[in-house]
Design an enzyme around this catalytic site. Sequence first.
Site, PDB file in Angstrom:
ATOM      1  N   ASP A 197       0.876  -1.172   0.000  1.00  0.00           N
ATOM      2  CA  ASP A 197       0.000   0.000   0.000  1.00  0.00           C
ATOM      3  C   ASP A 197       0.910   1.217   0.000  1.00  0.00           C
ATOM      4  O   ASP A 197       1.522   1.545   1.018  1.00  0.00           O
ATOM      5  CB  ASP A 197      -0.907   0.012   1.225  1.00  0.00           C
ATOM      6  CG  ASP A 197      -1.925   1.147   1.209  1.00  0.00           C
ATOM      7  OD1 ASP A 197      -1.701   2.122   0.473  1.00  0.00           O
ATOM      8  OD2 ASP A 197      -2.934   1.070   1.930  1.00  0.00           O
ATOM      9  N   HIS A 198       1.011   1.900  -1.163  1.00  0.00           N
ATOM     10  CA  HIS A 198       2.028   2.941  -1.311  1.00  0.00           C
ATOM     11  C   HIS A 198       1.800   4.125  -0.381  1.00  0.00           C
ATOM     12  O   HIS A 198       2.730   4.898  -0.121  1.00  0.00           O
ATOM     13  CB  HIS A 198       2.091   3.412  -2.767  1.00  0.00           C
ATOM     14  CG  HIS A 198       0.886   4.158  -3.220  1.00  0.00           C
ATOM     15  ND1 HIS A 198      -0.251   3.537  -3.689  1.00  0.00           N
ATOM     16  CD2 HIS A 198       0.635   5.486  -3.274  1.00  0.00           C
ATOM     17  CE1 HIS A 198      -1.141   4.439  -4.015  1.00  0.00           C
ATOM     18  NE2 HIS A 198      -0.637   5.628  -3.772  1.00  0.00           N
ATOM     19  N   HIS A 260      -6.415   2.299   1.992  1.00  0.00           N
ATOM     20  CA  HIS A 260      -5.694   3.495   2.425  1.00  0.00           C
ATOM     21  C   HIS A 260      -6.256   4.110   3.705  1.00  0.00           C
ATOM     22  O   HIS A 260      -5.524   4.391   4.656  1.00  0.00           O
ATOM     23  CB  HIS A 260      -5.715   4.554   1.330  1.00  0.00           C
ATOM     24  CG  HIS A 260      -5.136   4.102   0.024  1.00  0.00           C
ATOM     25  ND1 HIS A 260      -4.056   3.258  -0.051  1.00  0.00           N
ATOM     26  CD2 HIS A 260      -5.478   4.390  -1.252  1.00  0.00           C
ATOM     27  CE1 HIS A 260      -3.762   3.037  -1.327  1.00  0.00           C
ATOM     28  NE2 HIS A 260      -4.613   3.701  -2.069  1.00  0.00           N
TER      29      HIS A 260
END
Length: 507
Positions: A197-198, A260
């Site tokens: 998850d960037h 996110h």
Amino acid sequence: MAGDTGRSGSVYGGVAEPCTVVLFGASGDLAKRKVIPAMYDLATHNALGSRYAIVGFARTPMSEESFRTTLGEAAKTISEVGPIDPKQWDNFASNLFYCQGDYANQEAYAQLAKRLAELESSKNLGGNRLFYLSTPPEVYPDIVEQLGRAGLNRPASPRSWMRMIIEKPFGRDLASAKDLNQIVLNVLDERQVYRIDHYLAKDTVQNLLVLRFGNGIFEPLWNRNYVDHVQITASETLGVERRGGFYETAGALRDMIQSHVLQLTSLVAVEPPASFDATAVRNEKLKVLQSIRPFNLEMVAQSVVRGQYAPGKFGDKPALGYREEPGVNPASKTETFVSGKLLIDNWRWAGVPFYIRTGKRLAKRSTEIMIQFRRAPHIVFRERDIEPNRLVLNIQPDEGISVSFGAKRPGTEMSIGNVTMNFSYREGFGEATRSAYATLVNDCLRGDATLFDRGDTVEAAWSLVDPILDVWSAARSATVPQYPAGSWGPRESDLLLERDGRRWYNP
């Protein structure tokens, strides 16, 4: 990690061991826009490995030279790592290789295994392998199972390692996430799996832990005695663009909230870990997700709002509504906006609401966490409209932290105004040169899983989202509130807070 912008491995976590990276989906958009530019960035910072090879694997027929040329053109035009140095790119490209094959074809993996052995021998790479799944999620099971059948799930030697990065979405509901976890863990050990998850690689996100646990002034206030409520906003000005077909099967709840936004929530609310290592940090994040009050039918109706952007304007330019976008059903009920109220049933956060929201075609692109503190228990001044103290963490586009408080205005009158102290990462540490994707790839290469999802955490997030999806799916006749493109969402989202005597903090 931040603070060093020189061309050295210290910009990231350090130099990795020699390795081979196999990039599945190498001809796709994500590989061109994010993954390959991130690896180029690592290489130019001497953080990819003292020796390395990157093997692209995809269904598209392509020569090795064509593969290198295609990626080079993409890096110049659509990558996010800044200008590409031709000499450095040529050196990087000499380590790019390509294998064509179908993801479900066992023979293609036999050919891949043969090519890996050849490259590892000729380049002295030691047998360390990273498999990166940058493909549509529906082929994840094929890739994982075929790697197992080909024996590529095991380290090439007793002294080498094998790891796998899996892109989101990891499942589309709790049942599919569990199924995928089972398929993956039939072939790999959990310690080999890095669910990416960037968002978690951004400095301000990581700085949440430093802000709280590295300073003596914040942690004593980080609880229900001093915090009135928390707001987390992840807003985009863009619509679905050319991804209407995909978005129809996803929606904002699956696309942003499950991953996110719940990740950010867990980091805001997390208890102090025993140490800053992957196991301790991820254990505490899991406890937060397990403490969020589960949604039932009544709670969904009262505490969750969905919306869909309608035609509007950005400045003087008209903007299409979601139902007018290519690939979208004209009668679609897919949500492009979600806001909600989370309650965390533990000692630290009992009674403190966490308000979350995300949406497309909103007034501003911004990801922010706002912690609003309780008002002073006794106001001794005449003003009754003094703004409460706020701590705001700006995650994107401009990373930084701001604190607001009351101060006396100049003059003889005791008049109070609200002022803000701002910290900017750009001003404090210089222009950022780190790529979020590069940070995570480097962490994986070094075996640091702190910023990656664990299987039980993914399932815990889906268990929170699933009941909402079920309620919406059952309410087929319900209308989806519309909001004009360029606004902050539907009126129902404002009412969510107004019923509690609060209002959204708009960036």
